[in-house]
Structures are given as structure tokens and as C-alpha cells.
Design a protein around this motif. Sequence first.
Motif, PDB file in Angstrom:
ATOM      1  N   ASP A 130       0.830  -1.210   0.000  1.00 27.27           N
ATOM      2  CA  ASP A 130       0.000   0.000   0.000  1.00 27.27           C
ATOM      3  C   ASP A 130       0.862   1.257   0.000  1.00 27.27           C
ATOM      4  O   ASP A 130       0.565   2.228  -0.702  1.00 27.27           O
ATOM      5  CB  ASP A 130      -0.939   0.010   1.209  1.00 27.27           C
ATOM      6  CG  ASP A 130      -1.994  -1.080   1.146  1.00 27.27           C
ATOM      7  OD1 ASP A 130      -2.226  -1.622   0.043  1.00 27.27           O
ATOM      8  OD2 ASP A 130      -2.583  -1.393   2.205  1.00 27.27           O
ATOM      9  N   LEU A 131       1.919   1.240   0.778  1.00 31.39           N
ATOM     10  CA  LEU A 131       2.799   2.407   0.836  1.00 31.39           C
ATOM     11  C   LEU A 131       3.535   2.624  -0.483  1.00 31.39           C
ATOM     12  O   LEU A 131       3.770   3.770  -0.885  1.00 31.39           O
ATOM     13  CB  LEU A 131       3.790   2.267   1.989  1.00 31.39           C
ATOM     14  CG  LEU A 131       3.184   2.402   3.387  1.00 31.39           C
ATOM     15  CD1 LEU A 131       4.230   2.091   4.452  1.00 31.39           C
ATOM     16  CD2 LEU A 131       2.602   3.782   3.599  1.00 31.39           C
ATOM     17  N   LYS A 132       3.873   1.543  -1.171  1.00 37.14           N
ATOM     18  CA  LYS A 132       4.515   1.684  -2.482  1.00 37.14           C
ATOM     19  C   LYS A 132       3.554   2.312  -3.482  1.00 37.14           C
ATOM     20  O   LYS A 132       3.947   3.167  -4.281  1.00 37.14           O
ATOM     21  CB  LYS A 132       4.996   0.328  -2.993  1.00 37.14           C
ATOM     22  CG  LYS A 132       6.277  -0.138  -2.339  1.00 37.14           C
ATOM     23  CD  LYS A 132       6.755  -1.444  -2.929  1.00 37.14           C
ATOM     24  CE  LYS A 132       8.034  -1.903  -2.260  1.00 37.14           C
ATOM     25  NZ  LYS A 132       8.527  -3.171  -2.807  1.00 37.14           N
ATOM     26  N   LYS A 133       2.280   1.908  -3.429  1.00 37.58           N
ATOM     27  CA  LYS A 133       1.284   2.510  -4.320  1.00 37.58           C
ATOM     28  C   LYS A 133       1.123   3.998  -4.018  1.00 37.58           C
ATOM     29  O   LYS A 133       1.070   4.830  -4.926  1.00 37.58           O
ATOM     30  CB  LYS A 133      -0.064   1.805  -4.167  1.00 37.58           C
ATOM     31  CG  LYS A 133      -0.102   0.420  -4.746  1.00 37.58           C
ATOM     32  CD  LYS A 133      -1.446  -0.235  -4.501  1.00 37.58           C
ATOM     33  CE  LYS A 133      -1.458  -1.680  -4.956  1.00 37.58           C
ATOM     34  NZ  LYS A 133      -2.731  -2.349  -4.633  1.00 37.58           N
ATOM     35  N   GLU A 134       1.037   4.322  -2.738  1.00 39.91           N
ATOM     36  CA  GLU A 134       0.902   5.731  -2.350  1.00 39.91           C
ATOM     37  C   GLU A 134       2.136   6.522  -2.768  1.00 39.91           C
ATOM     38  O   GLU A 134       2.027   7.652  -3.249  1.00 39.91           O
ATOM     39  CB  GLU A 134       0.699   5.833  -0.839  1.00 39.91           C
ATOM     40  CG  GLU A 134       0.498   7.253  -0.350  1.00 39.91           C
ATOM     41  CD  GLU A 134       0.343   7.340   1.156  1.00 39.91           C
ATOM     42  OE1 GLU A 134       0.256   8.474   1.651  1.00 39.91           O
ATOM     43  OE2 GLU A 134       0.315   6.299   1.833  1.00 39.91           O
ATOM     44  N   ASN A 135       3.297   5.926  -2.612  1.00 40.54           N
ATOM     45  CA  ASN A 135       4.535   6.587  -2.989  1.00 40.54           C
ATOM     46  C   ASN A 135       4.569   6.862  -4.488  1.00 40.54           C
ATOM     47  O   ASN A 135       4.966   7.945  -4.920  1.00 40.54           O
ATOM     48  CB  ASN A 135       5.728   5.735  -2.573  1.00 40.54           C
ATOM     49  CG  ASN A 135       7.043   6.455  -2.752  1.00 40.54           C
ATOM     50  OD1 ASN A 135       7.087   7.670  -2.860  1.00 40.54           O
ATOM     51  ND2 ASN A 135       8.123   5.698  -2.784  1.00 40.54           N
ATOM     52  N   SER A 136       4.136   5.894  -5.285  1.00 43.48           N
ATOM     53  CA  SER A 136       4.152   6.100  -6.735  1.00 43.48           C
ATOM     54  C   SER A 136       3.167   7.195  -7.142  1.00 43.48           C
ATOM     55  O   SER A 136       3.475   8.017  -8.009  1.00 43.48           O
ATOM     56  CB  SER A 136       3.853   4.800  -7.475  1.00 43.48           C
ATOM     57  OG  SER A 136       2.530   4.383  -7.224  1.00 43.48           O
ATOM     58  N   SER A 137       2.003   7.236  -6.499  1.00 47.83           N
ATOM     59  CA  SER A 137       1.052   8.301  -6.836  1.00 47.83           C
ATOM     60  C   SER A 137       1.593   9.662  -6.406  1.00 47.83           C
ATOM     61  O   SER A 137       1.420  10.664  -7.111  1.00 47.83           O
ATOM     62  CB  SER A 137      -0.313   8.037  -6.200  1.00 47.83           C
ATOM     63  OG  SER A 137      -0.251   8.165  -4.803  1.00 47.83           O
ATOM     64  N   LEU A 138       2.274   9.710  -5.277  1.00 46.93           N
ATOM     65  CA  LEU A 138       2.874  10.974  -4.841  1.00 46.93           C
ATOM     66  C   LEU A 138       4.024  11.390  -5.756  1.00 46.93           C
ATOM     67  O   LEU A 138       4.220  12.589  -6.007  1.00 46.93           O
ATOM     68  CB  LEU A 138       3.353  10.862  -3.394  1.00 46.93           C
ATOM     69  CG  LEU A 138       2.254  10.805  -2.336  1.00 46.93           C
ATOM     70  CD1 LEU A 138       2.854  10.537  -0.963  1.00 46.93           C
ATOM     71  CD2 LEU A 138       1.444  12.080  -2.321  1.00 46.93           C
ATOM     72  N   GLN A 139       4.760  10.420  -6.261  1.00 48.30           N
ATOM     73  CA  GLN A 139       5.832  10.735  -7.213  1.00 48.30           C
ATOM     74  C   GLN A 139       5.250  11.343  -8.490  1.00 48.30           C
ATOM     75  O   GLN A 139       5.789  12.311  -9.034  1.00 48.30           O
ATOM     76  CB  GLN A 139       6.647   9.478  -7.550  1.00 48.30           C
ATOM     77  CG  GLN A 139       7.516   8.973  -6.424  1.00 48.30           C
ATOM     78  CD  GLN A 139       8.669   9.900  -6.116  1.00 48.30           C
ATOM     79  OE1 GLN A 139       9.121  10.662  -6.953  1.00 48.30           O
ATOM     80  NE2 GLN A 139       9.148   9.834  -4.887  1.00 48.30           N
TER      81      GLN A 139
END
Length: 115
Positions: free
Chosen positions: A43-52
Motif C-alpha cells: 500500500d505504501l509503495k502505491k501511495e509513494n508512486s502516486s505521490l511521485q
Amino acid sequence: MKNAKWWIFVVISLFVAVKLGIGVVRLWKTGGLVDEAKKEVSDLKKENSSLQEKLVYVNSPEFVEKEARDKLGYGREGEVILVLSDQNANLKSQISNPKTEVPNWKRWWDLYIRI
């Protein structure tokens, strides 16, 4: 003597079985924690990619220009920017909402009776 050896063997076997059981339970609980941690990492990787992606957009010249136009009132060279003041809005609100409100029955009275 045989009886004592047998009881010692039973006690040691029970001790080992309990220790193994406790170890298995700990391992089982830890496995559940690992699964939860893996899900959280995903989940954090998905959030990180959207924030990127959002960061790339925010750093783009299009976004900077849009924000400068909308929030700061900037424009390109040669453009004329109109700034509308709120004075007209204040006048309209004063006209539509007079300070002395006359009751409706009084208006009718003045209209028909006081000619």
C-alpha cells in the motif's frame, strides 16, 4: 528404576512438546504479522508512486503557470489582466438588503390604503 527412567522420559518429552508448541504458535503469529507488513508495504509503495506522479506534475511548467495565473494574478507578456473589485458586490448587497426591513403587511397597507 525403570519406572523412574520412564517418568523422566515423559517429563522431558512433555517439556520438549510444550516448547515446540510455543515455538509453532509464535511462528504462526509472526507469519500473520509478516503478511500484514507485506500488505502495508504494498500500500505504501502505491501511495509513494502516486505521490511521485503528483510531484512530477507539480514541478512541471504547466502547473507553475496555472498556479501563477490563478492564485497570483500573473499573466504572459502582452496579456491584459482585469482585476474586478468587490466594491460592486458590496453595493449590490446593500441595495438588495436594506437596513430597515419593512414588514410585508405594511407595504400592502401603504400601497392600497395610503394613496
